[in-house]
Design a protein around this motif. Structure first.
Motif, PDB file in Angstrom:
ATOM      1  N   TYR B 120       0.846  -1.203   0.000  1.00 39.26           N
ATOM      2  CA  TYR B 120       0.000   0.000   0.000  1.00 39.26           C
ATOM      3  C   TYR B 120       0.883   1.255   0.000  1.00 39.26           C
ATOM      4  CZ  TYR B 120      -3.191   3.579   1.746  1.00 39.26           C
ATOM      5  OH  TYR B 120      -3.907   4.734   1.913  1.00 39.26           O
ATOM      6  N   SER B 121       1.912   1.237   0.855  1.00 39.23           N
ATOM      7  CA  SER B 121       2.753   2.435   0.977  1.00 39.23           C
ATOM      8  C   SER B 121       3.577   2.671  -0.280  1.00 39.23           C
ATOM      9  CB  SER B 121       3.665   2.323   2.194  1.00 39.23           C
ATOM     10  OG  SER B 121       4.744   1.468   1.935  1.00 39.23           O
ATOM     11  N   ILE B 122       3.921   1.588  -0.979  1.00 38.73           N
ATOM     12  CA  ILE B 122       4.700   1.771  -2.221  1.00 38.73           C
ATOM     13  C   ILE B 122       3.811   2.406  -3.295  1.00 38.73           C
ATOM     14  CG2 ILE B 122       5.872   0.529  -4.090  1.00 38.73           C
ATOM     15  CD1 ILE B 122       6.787  -1.407  -1.740  1.00 38.73           C
ATOM     16  N   ILE B 123       2.535   1.992  -3.320  1.00 40.64           N
ATOM     17  CA  ILE B 123       1.607   2.612  -4.286  1.00 40.64           C
ATOM     18  C   ILE B 123       1.495   4.116  -3.985  1.00 40.64           C
ATOM     19  CG2 ILE B 123      -0.805   2.667  -5.076  1.00 40.64           C
ATOM     20  CD1 ILE B 123      -0.818  -0.422  -4.459  1.00 40.64           C
ATOM     21  N   ILE B 124       1.355   4.448  -2.686  1.00 44.20           N
ATOM     22  CA  ILE B 124       1.274   5.866  -2.289  1.00 44.20           C
ATOM     23  C   ILE B 124       2.580   6.574  -2.680  1.00 44.20           C
ATOM     24  CG2 ILE B 124       1.123   7.453  -0.292  1.00 44.20           C
ATOM     25  CD1 ILE B 124      -1.549   6.138  -0.861  1.00 44.20           C
ATOM     26  N   MET B 125       3.706   5.877  -2.467  1.00 47.05           N
ATOM     27  CA  MET B 125       5.013   6.467  -2.778  1.00 47.05           C
ATOM     28  C   MET B 125       5.121   6.775  -4.280  1.00 47.05           C
ATOM     29  SD  MET B 125       8.702   4.917  -1.736  1.00 47.05           S
ATOM     30  CE  MET B 125       8.829   3.529  -2.831  1.00 47.05           C
ATOM     31  N   ILE B 126       4.630   5.834  -5.113  1.00 47.66           N
ATOM     32  CA  ILE B 126       4.705   6.037  -6.568  1.00 47.66           C
ATOM     33  C   ILE B 126       3.889   7.270  -6.969  1.00 47.66           C
ATOM     34  CG2 ILE B 126       4.029   5.039  -8.803  1.00 47.66           C
ATOM     35  CD1 ILE B 126       4.763   2.277  -7.630  1.00 47.66           C
ATOM     36  N   GLN B 255      -3.117   3.736   6.743  1.00 52.71           N
ATOM     37  CA  GLN B 255      -3.210   5.206   6.606  1.00 52.71           C
ATOM     38  C   GLN B 255      -2.263   5.873   7.615  1.00 52.71           C
ATOM     39  OE1 GLN B 255      -5.250   5.733   4.148  1.00 52.71           O
ATOM     40  NE2 GLN B 255      -6.295   3.751   4.254  1.00 52.71           N
ATOM     41  N   ILE B 256      -2.321   5.387   8.864  1.00 57.00           N
ATOM     42  CA  ILE B 256      -1.473   5.976   9.916  1.00 57.00           C
ATOM     43  C   ILE B 256       0.005   5.816   9.549  1.00 57.00           C
ATOM     44  CG2 ILE B 256      -0.724   5.741  12.341  1.00 57.00           C
ATOM     45  CD1 ILE B 256      -3.613   4.966  13.020  1.00 57.00           C
ATOM     46  N   GLY B 257       0.360   4.607   9.125  1.00 57.33           N
ATOM     47  CA  GLY B 257       1.756   4.312   8.802  1.00 57.33           C
ATOM     48  C   GLY B 257       2.297   5.213   7.704  1.00 57.33           C
ATOM     49  N   VAL B 258       1.510   5.357   6.619  1.00 54.99           N
ATOM     50  CA  VAL B 258       1.973   6.186   5.498  1.00 54.99           C
ATOM     51  C   VAL B 258       2.091   7.640   5.952  1.00 54.99           C
ATOM     52  CG1 VAL B 258       1.332   7.111   3.245  1.00 54.99           C
ATOM     53  CG2 VAL B 258       1.144   4.682   3.679  1.00 54.99           C
ATOM     54  N   PHE B 259       1.078   8.130   6.671  1.00 50.19           N
ATOM     55  CA  PHE B 259       1.081   9.535   7.097  1.00 50.19           C
ATOM     56  C   PHE B 259       2.285   9.822   8.000  1.00 50.19           C
ATOM     57  CE2 PHE B 259      -0.146  12.814  10.212  1.00 50.19           C
ATOM     58  CZ  PHE B 259      -0.277  13.889   9.338  1.00 50.19           C
ATOM     59  N   ILE B 260       2.466   8.955   8.999  1.00 46.11           N
ATOM     60  CA  ILE B 260       3.587   9.176   9.932  1.00 46.11           C
ATOM     61  C   ILE B 260       4.917   9.022   9.206  1.00 46.11           C
ATOM     62  CG2 ILE B 260       4.730   8.255  12.036  1.00 46.11           C
ATOM     63  CD1 ILE B 260       2.116   8.362  13.272  1.00 46.11           C
ATOM     64  N   GLY B 261       4.966   8.065   8.295  1.00 43.46           N
ATOM     65  CA  GLY B 261       6.199   7.839   7.540  1.00 43.46           C
ATOM     66  C   GLY B 261       6.597   9.044   6.707  1.00 43.46           C
ATOM     67  N   ILE B 262       5.610   9.725   6.130  1.00 45.27           N
ATOM     68  CA  ILE B 262       5.915  10.873   5.268  1.00 45.27           C
ATOM     69  C   ILE B 262       6.514  12.021   6.083  1.00 45.27           C
ATOM     70  CG2 ILE B 262       4.850  12.709   3.872  1.00 45.27           C
ATOM     71  CD1 ILE B 262       3.084  10.569   2.609  1.00 45.27           C
ATOM     72  N   ALA B 307       4.896   2.590   6.922  1.00 50.13           N
ATOM     73  CA  ALA B 307       5.770   3.749   7.178  1.00 50.13           C
ATOM     74  C   ALA B 307       7.019   3.729   6.298  1.00 50.13           C
ATOM     75  CB  ALA B 307       6.171   3.782   8.649  1.00 50.13           C
ATOM     76  N   VAL B 308       7.394   2.516   5.854  1.00 51.95           N
ATOM     77  CA  VAL B 308       8.612   2.392   5.033  1.00 51.95           C
ATOM     78  C   VAL B 308       8.472   3.197   3.735  1.00 51.95           C
ATOM     79  CG1 VAL B 308       9.997   0.760   3.691  1.00 51.95           C
ATOM     80  CG2 VAL B 308       9.296   0.175   6.007  1.00 51.95           C
ATOM     81  N   GLY B 309       7.379   2.949   3.019  1.00 52.52           N
ATOM     82  CA  GLY B 309       7.141   3.680   1.765  1.00 52.52           C
ATOM     83  C   GLY B 309       6.953   5.161   2.039  1.00 52.52           C
ATOM     84  N   GLY B 310       6.230   5.458   3.134  1.00 54.69           N
ATOM     85  CA  GLY B 310       6.016   6.856   3.519  1.00 54.69           C
ATOM     86  C   GLY B 310       7.328   7.562   3.775  1.00 54.69           C
ATOM     87  N   ASN B 311       8.225   6.890   4.488  1.00 52.81           N
ATOM     88  CA  ASN B 311       9.555   7.442   4.793  1.00 52.81           C
ATOM     89  C   ASN B 311      10.336   7.785   3.525  1.00 52.81           C
ATOM     90  OD1 ASN B 311      10.698   5.682   7.787  1.00 52.81           O
ATOM     91  ND2 ASN B 311       9.433   7.461   7.540  1.00 52.81           N
ATOM     92  N   MET B 312      10.147   6.956   2.504  1.00 50.46           N
ATOM     93  CA  MET B 312      10.928   7.143   1.273  1.00 50.46           C
ATOM     94  C   MET B 312      10.452   8.365   0.471  1.00 50.46           C
ATOM     95  SD  MET B 312      13.306   4.847   1.159  1.00 50.46           S
ATOM     96  CE  MET B 312      13.880   4.506  -0.494  1.00 50.46           C
ATOM     97  N   VAL B 313       9.213   8.825   0.729  1.00 49.93           N
ATOM     98  CA  VAL B 313       8.686   9.960  -0.050  1.00 49.93           C
ATOM     99  C   VAL B 313       9.534  11.220   0.156  1.00 49.93           C
ATOM    100  CG1 VAL B 313       6.686  11.480  -0.400  1.00 49.93           C
ATOM    101  CG2 VAL B 313       6.349   9.018  -0.182  1.00 49.93           C
ATOM    102  N   PHE B 356      11.219   1.779  -6.500  1.00 51.40           N
ATOM    103  CA  PHE B 356       9.832   1.371  -6.235  1.00 51.40           C
ATOM    104  C   PHE B 356       9.650  -0.123  -6.514  1.00 51.40           C
ATOM    105  CE2 PHE B 356       8.573   5.914  -7.718  1.00 51.40           C
ATOM    106  CZ  PHE B 356       8.996   6.431  -6.511  1.00 51.40           C
ATOM    107  N   SER B 357      10.134  -0.559  -7.700  1.00 56.08           N
ATOM    108  CA  SER B 357       9.891  -1.957  -8.079  1.00 56.08           C
ATOM    109  C   SER B 357      10.651  -2.917  -7.172  1.00 56.08           C
ATOM    110  CB  SER B 357      10.254  -2.198  -9.547  1.00 56.08           C
ATOM    111  OG  SER B 357      11.615  -1.912  -9.741  1.00 56.08           O
ATOM    112  N   SER B 358      11.870  -2.533  -6.769  1.00 59.27           N
ATOM    113  CA  SER B 358      12.631  -3.452  -5.912  1.00 59.27           C
ATOM    114  C   SER B 358      11.977  -3.565  -4.529  1.00 59.27           C
ATOM    115  CB  SER B 358      14.082  -2.989  -5.788  1.00 59.27           C
ATOM    116  OG  SER B 358      14.138  -1.710  -5.228  1.00 59.27           O
ATOM    117  N   MET B 359      11.417  -2.456  -4.053  1.00 56.79           N
ATOM    118  CA  MET B 359      10.741  -2.519  -2.748  1.00 56.79           C
ATOM    119  C   MET B 359       9.452  -3.334  -2.841  1.00 56.79           C
ATOM    120  SD  MET B 359      11.532   1.254  -1.192  1.00 56.79           S
ATOM    121  CE  MET B 359      10.770   1.005   0.396  1.00 56.79           C
ATOM    122  N   LEU B 360       8.784  -3.210  -3.982  1.00 55.17           N
ATOM    123  CA  LEU B 360       7.571  -4.005  -4.210  1.00 55.17           C
ATOM    124  C   LEU B 360       7.938  -5.493  -4.198  1.00 55.17           C
ATOM    125  CD1 LEU B 360       4.587  -3.319  -4.888  1.00 55.17           C
ATOM    126  CD2 LEU B 360       5.159  -3.685  -7.281  1.00 55.17           C
TER     127      LEU B 360
END
Lengths: 169, 502
Positions: B120-126, B255-262, B307-313, B356-360
């Motif tokens: 989910y977070s990688i999709i948000i990251m993309i 949702q929480i994870g992505v938001f906090i990660g960003i 949060a991982v994908g969020g962090n990468m943004v 993105f693809s490697s994390m996916l």
């Protein structure tokens, strides 16, 4: 409050009121550190304004030191009404392990990084309570061989051979 | 679109697939080892990536980051000791589940929830990273300076006391970044006559010291702790009823994870802890929490991976690291000569989509590993500390020496190992120091460039709307925890003075 009251100044634990909160001591340490670093910045050469372009080499570090002092004061302020954290004393083995780092560096200078690494694995293992000598020696030999293959042979990074290695081999 | 396709196509390359697979397996292994977290491993293996090239290097580190969060749950569930700090909330309910013989069910849910959160977070990251990069494309030095300040100020957002400590550590990190030659004037600063320090402190030895060596000293102080290990029965997929029960928890936690990660500076651990509380708050089965609720495993695991994908943004789009591990990934990219930021999206889009693809792929690989090989990974927890940490020490030494072939770097690593130990001892986290160190050069350079643009007039910063907005948010994030604390103190005092009225 009566003289016999546990929280009265005459009670046995009264000096605790005057004990310095550890965060206050930490803040004092930070201020002392900042003062020492500030003294180092005084040794930076003065630059003509044209070269410094608005900011000499000492300005930014001094700005940061100022911020650190303000934050240290903030840390002191945050101790108000907060009980001090009780920390268990650092076990002796931590100091021995840290001392082992320096022993390792001295050994590496003498016999080289990898042979010293072999001794370090065996030494730290023993220090931490491992009593299976053959297993320790075998794992140390395996790791040293792995590092030699990956770093020296694979990546072509020559590791220091030490005083003895340079002189005799 | 071409960049997207070519980025995704890297997974067809057997070498890249091997790199991602190796990173994922290593990530799960180190995540499962108590004390050896994803950030420690990323720091430890950073020297290995130098010869790889930018894309395999970031793919390898990214895979470790993704997988370590899941790996941490294995030990959290089986020995009540999170292998990675981000799995600490998982232990609350994972261990009670294992204690009543449901370790397999807990690990199965952990693997599935982690993968859902991660994907989910990688999709948000993309979607979000290019948008953020586009917004920041026209930023000049003043905006970047304000952005760096904002990133550092977020260190204060974790609470009043910890916030001040984080800020002190962050500013100390920025101060460390001033070591070396001042590029404007050519003056050597804090080098103390050591030629190796002229180019500044090398990131690899500092990171290895702060994470690996300091952790070794921490582990030395905990040798007497005996961990009880529970048996693992076969891992089975969570049932449909389990999914139905956990659907809301996973959804909220993503949702929480992505938001906090960003948000810069707040990482997977904060996301997992907050999501645990929120999952409990919104659950129909609140009374089960703490006693082995499967939602209590699903929520934090989905959040810490989201949060991982969020962090990468912010890391990729702005060059502002979202956490300690992303700071190390950022350092890895800098070492490769790649400076993350908005321009990366136009200059090297393939690299980004490869990330993105490697994390996916890493998420899919650890899902399979988690479901079918958790029993094997669980055995890793049996490696005695007496063998593990001396080996880590030797790898750290060689890793610090390798990149520049300098024994000074080894001394620097050992010095920061001791510094890191005392940092932890007195409640400071090494992560903000790393963030400060990574952001330090950018902060000073952009400040100097801004002052050149403004002809030395500091007030001109306030003539730029984005800078003013960022300064306002910075001030808010620094002051809010302090104001909240002051208000609480006042309320507590009132309650003490007027207990009957209250």
């Amino acid at each position: 409050m009566t003289p016999g009251d546990a929280h009265s100044p005459s009670a046995p634990d009264a000096p605790a009121r005057w004990r310095i909160h550890s965060d206050v001591a930490i803040a004092a340490g930070i201020v002392a550190f900042c003062a020492a670093v500030y003294a180092v910045t005084m040794t930076f050469p003065e630059m003509p304004p044209m070269l410094a372009m608005g900011m000499g080499p000492a300005v930014f570090p001094r700005l940061l030191l100022g911020v650190m002092v303000v934050l240290a004061l903030g840390l002191v302020w945050s101790t108000r009404g907060r009980a001090d954290e009780v920390r268990a004393p650092i076990p002796g083995i931590v100091f021995l392990t840290a001392a082992g780092f320096f022993v390792y560096m001295a050994t590496a200078w003498l016999i080289g990084l990898l042979p010293a690494g072999f001794l370090a694995i065996v030494g730290f293992g023993r220090l931490w309570g491992e009593r299976r000598w053959p297993l320790l020696a075998a794992s140390a030999a395996f790791l040293c061989a792995l590092i030699y293959l990956v770093f020296v042979k694979g990546f072509g990074i020559p590791l220091p051979r030490g005083l003895i290695g340079d002189r005799f081999f | 679109m071409d960049a997207f396709a070519s980025g995704m196509a890297i997974l067809l390359d057997p070498y890249m697939l091997g790199v991602v697979l190796a990173g994922t397996v290593l990530g799960v292994i180190v995540g499962a080892l108590p004390g050896l977290s994803g950030s420690t491993t990323a720091a430890l293996l950073l020297p290995l990536t130098i010869g790889m090239g930018p894309i395999p290097s970031v793919a390898f580190l990214g895979a470790i980051y993704c997988a370590a969060n899941f790996g941490g749950s294995i030990t959290a569930i089986l020995i009540n000791t999170p292998g990675d700090p981000s799995a600490s909330a998982t232990a609350y309910d994972g261990y009670p589940m294992a204690a009543r013989g449901e370790a397999g069910r807990a690990l199965g849910m952990s693997a599935v929830a982690s993968a859902i959160g991660g994907i989910y977070s990688i999709i948000i990251m993309i979607i979000a990273a290019p948008l953020l990069a586009r917004a920041a494309y026209n930023f000049g030095p003043p905006e970047y300076f304000a952005l760096a300040l904002f990133g550092l100020s977020m260190l204060a957002a974790v609470g009043s006391d910890a916030g001040i400590r984080n800020l002190i550590a962050g500013v100390f990190g920025v101060l460390l970044a001033t070591v070396g030659l001042d590029l404007t004037t050519g003056t050597e600063r804090f080098t103390f006559g050591i030629p190796e320090l002229t180019e500044g402190l090398n990131l690899v030895p500092v990171l290895t010291g702060l994470f690996a060596i300091s952790e070794m000293l921490v582990q030395a102080s905990e040798l007497q702790i005996v961990r009880e290990r529970l048996a693992l029965t076969a891992v089975r997929l969570p049932s449909l009823a389990d999914f139905r029960k956990c659907f809301k928890a996973i959804n909220i936690s993503c949702q929480i994870g992505v938001f906090i990660g960003i948000l810069p500076a707040l990482g997977a651990t904060a996301a997992a802890l907050i999501s645990y509380n929120e999952t409990k708050r919104w659950s129909k089965y609140k009374e089960e929490f703490g006693k082995g609720a499967i939602e209590g495993v699903a929520g934090p695991e989905a959040a810490n991976n989201a949060a991982v994908g969020g962090n990468m943004v912010p890391t990729l789009a702005l060059g502002i690291p979202g956490s300690a591990t992303t700071a190390i990934i950022l350092a890895g990219l800098i070492v490769q000569g790649v400076r993350p930021g908005p321009h990366l999206f136009t200059e090297q889009p393939t690299l980004l989509y490869a990330v993105f693809s490697s994390m996916l792929a890493a998420n899919l690989i650890f899902l399979v590993l988690g479901l079918f090989a958790a029993k094997v990974f669980a055995r890793i927890t049996l490696i005695p500390d007496t063998f593990l940490w001396p080996a880590v020490f030797l790898f750290a030494i060689v890793g610090a020496y390798g990149p520049n072939g300098s024994m000074v770097d080894v001394w620097v690593m050992l010095f920061f190992g001791v510094v890191g130990f005392f940092f932890r001892r007195f409640g400071f986290s090494p992560a903000p120091l790393v963030m400060g160190l990574v952001l330090g050069t950018m902060t000073e350079e952009t400040l100097k460039q801004s002052l050149l643009i403004f002809d030395g007039n500091w007030l001109m910063f306030f003539s730029r709307p984005i800078v003013v907005a960022l300064f306002a948010i910075t001030l808010l994030s620094v002051l809010t925890p302090l104001v909240i604390r002051a208000l609480r103190t006042v309320r507590r005092r009132r309650e003490t003075v007027n207990p009957i009225e209250e």
